[in-house]
Scaffold this motif. Structure first.
Motif, PDB file in Angstrom:
ATOM      1  N   ARG A   1      -6.319  26.997  31.567  1.00  0.00           N
ATOM      2  CA  ARG A   1      -5.109  26.353  32.099  1.00  0.00           C
ATOM      3  C   ARG A   1      -6.290  25.616  33.680  1.00  0.00           C
ATOM      4  O   ARG A   1      -6.430  24.407  33.790  1.00  0.00           O
ATOM      5  CB  ARG A   1      -4.252  26.778  32.464  1.00  0.00           C
ATOM      6  CG  ARG A   1      -3.506  26.673  30.830  1.00  0.00           C
ATOM      7  CD  ARG A   1      -1.503  26.954  31.797  1.00  0.00           C
ATOM      8  NE  ARG A   1      -1.785  27.740  32.039  1.00  0.00           N
ATOM      9  CZ  ARG A   1      -0.826  28.776  32.182  1.00  0.00           C
ATOM     10  NH1 ARG A   1      -0.510  29.072  31.158  1.00  0.00           N
ATOM     11  NH2 ARG A   1      -0.330  28.998  33.507  1.00  0.00           N
TER      12      ARG A   1
ATOM     13  N   THR B   1      -9.055  23.761  33.024  1.00  0.00           N
ATOM     14  CA  THR B   1      -8.577  22.388  32.372  1.00  0.00           C
ATOM     15  C   THR B   1      -8.825  20.959  33.579  1.00  0.00           C
ATOM     16  O   THR B   1      -8.954  20.610  33.839  1.00  0.00           O
ATOM     17  CB  THR B   1      -7.655  22.387  31.265  1.00  0.00           C
ATOM     18  OG1 THR B   1      -8.331  23.149  30.448  1.00  0.00           O
ATOM     19  CG2 THR B   1      -7.284  21.568  30.585  1.00  0.00           C
ATOM     20  N   TYR B   2      -7.890  21.873  34.335  1.00  0.00           N
ATOM     21  CA  TYR B   2      -6.961  21.260  35.364  1.00  0.00           C
ATOM     22  C   TYR B   2      -8.082  21.036  36.469  1.00  0.00           C
ATOM     23  O   TYR B   2      -8.286  19.760  36.988  1.00  0.00           O
ATOM     24  CB  TYR B   2      -5.834  21.789  36.214  1.00  0.00           C
ATOM     25  CG  TYR B   2      -3.874  22.300  34.987  1.00  0.00           C
ATOM     26  CD1 TYR B   2      -4.236  21.168  34.398  1.00  0.00           C
ATOM     27  CD2 TYR B   2      -4.221  23.579  35.790  1.00  0.00           C
ATOM     28  CE1 TYR B   2      -3.217  21.587  32.890  1.00  0.00           C
ATOM     29  CE2 TYR B   2      -2.834  23.551  34.867  1.00  0.00           C
ATOM     30  CZ  TYR B   2      -2.753  23.453  33.815  1.00  0.00           C
ATOM     31  OH  TYR B   2      -1.521  23.274  32.967  1.00  0.00           O
TER      32      TYR B   2
ATOM     33  N   LEU C   1      -5.051  20.085  27.721  1.00  0.00           N
ATOM     34  CA  LEU C   1      -4.124  20.182  29.267  1.00  0.00           C
ATOM     35  C   LEU C   1      -3.069  19.644  28.947  1.00  0.00           C
ATOM     36  O   LEU C   1      -1.706  20.172  28.385  1.00  0.00           O
ATOM     37  CB  LEU C   1      -4.563  18.616  29.892  1.00  0.00           C
ATOM     38  CG  LEU C   1      -3.197  18.764  31.010  1.00  0.00           C
ATOM     39  CD1 LEU C   1      -3.979  18.345  31.723  1.00  0.00           C
ATOM     40  CD2 LEU C   1      -2.378  17.496  30.563  1.00  0.00           C
TER      41      LEU C   1
ATOM     42  N   GLY D   1      -0.493  22.535  28.397  1.00  0.00           N
ATOM     43  CA  GLY D   1       0.547  22.941  30.063  1.00  0.00           C
ATOM     44  C   GLY D   1       2.058  22.393  29.620  1.00  0.00           C
ATOM     45  O   GLY D   1       2.474  22.071  28.368  1.00  0.00           O
TER      46      GLY D   1
ATOM     47  N   ASP E   1       2.983  24.690  37.657  1.00  0.00           N
ATOM     48  CA  ASP E   1       2.492  25.290  35.682  1.00  0.00           C
ATOM     49  C   ASP E   1       0.988  26.487  36.196  1.00  0.00           C
ATOM     50  O   ASP E   1       1.986  27.053  35.342  1.00  0.00           O
ATOM     51  CB  ASP E   1       1.702  24.282  35.086  1.00  0.00           C
ATOM     52  CG  ASP E   1       0.892  24.343  34.105  1.00  0.00           C
ATOM     53  OD1 ASP E   1       2.209  25.282  33.077  1.00  0.00           O
ATOM     54  OD2 ASP E   1       0.766  24.343  33.296  1.00  0.00           O
TER      55      ASP E   1
END
Length: 161
Positions: free
Chosen positions: A47, A50-51, A90, A94, A135
């Protein structure tokens, strides 16, 4: 032989068997917990990666020191297959809040709202960054949207309600 004679043998053999069974059960739960922690850590790393992919071109677009060539490259990156794959990840992995804030921000970009209403666009970006923070790190953060941009906007007081 009577039951009284077998009782010490049963107790003598039963205790080690029960200890062994208890040890096996403890080992199973401990290994399962460690496996789940490892899976969660890998998911968190994915994550975060990806962010970072999603944020990079947007940060370039908001940067005052980025020249036209850098901003054009960032715009191209947002339309690339790699960026779309990152956006799909995402949306898939997410939180609901993060997905909603990302969608709001992207809709703002698609509609060129930044030209007419930069405050709203920046607030949507700030909300997206805050949702990433929630998150990944701290769901109960006390920070607000504008707190996420104070480090990069020198005259932020002009935009804050």
């Amino acid at each position: 032989m009577e039951l009284k004679e077998f009782l010490p043998i049963i107790v003598g053999l039963g205790a080690p068997v029960l200890v062994a069974i208890g040890g096996l059960i403890s080992w199973f739960f401990k290994s399962r917990k460690e496996e789940l922690q490892t899976i969660e850590e890998r998911a968190l790393e994915r994550r975060i990666e990806t962010y970072n992919q999603i944020l990079h071109p947007i940060i370039v677009l908001f940067s005052s020191r980025a020249n036209k060539k850098m901003k054009d490259k960032a715009t191209e990156e947002i339309g690339s297959v790699e960026y779309r794959k990152a956006a799909f990840n995402l949306i898939t992995f997410g939180s609901d809040e993060m997905v909603n804030s990302y969608n709001d921000m992207m809709q703002s970009f698609f509609k060129n709202e930044a030209e007419n209403d930069p405050k709203t666009t920046m607030k949507k970006f700030a909300k997206f960054v805050l949702s990433i923070r929630k998150d990944v790190y701290n769901k109960n953060t006390k920070l607000q949207e504008w707190d996420m941009l104070k480090f990069m906007i020198t005259d932020i007081e002009k935009f804050i309600d």
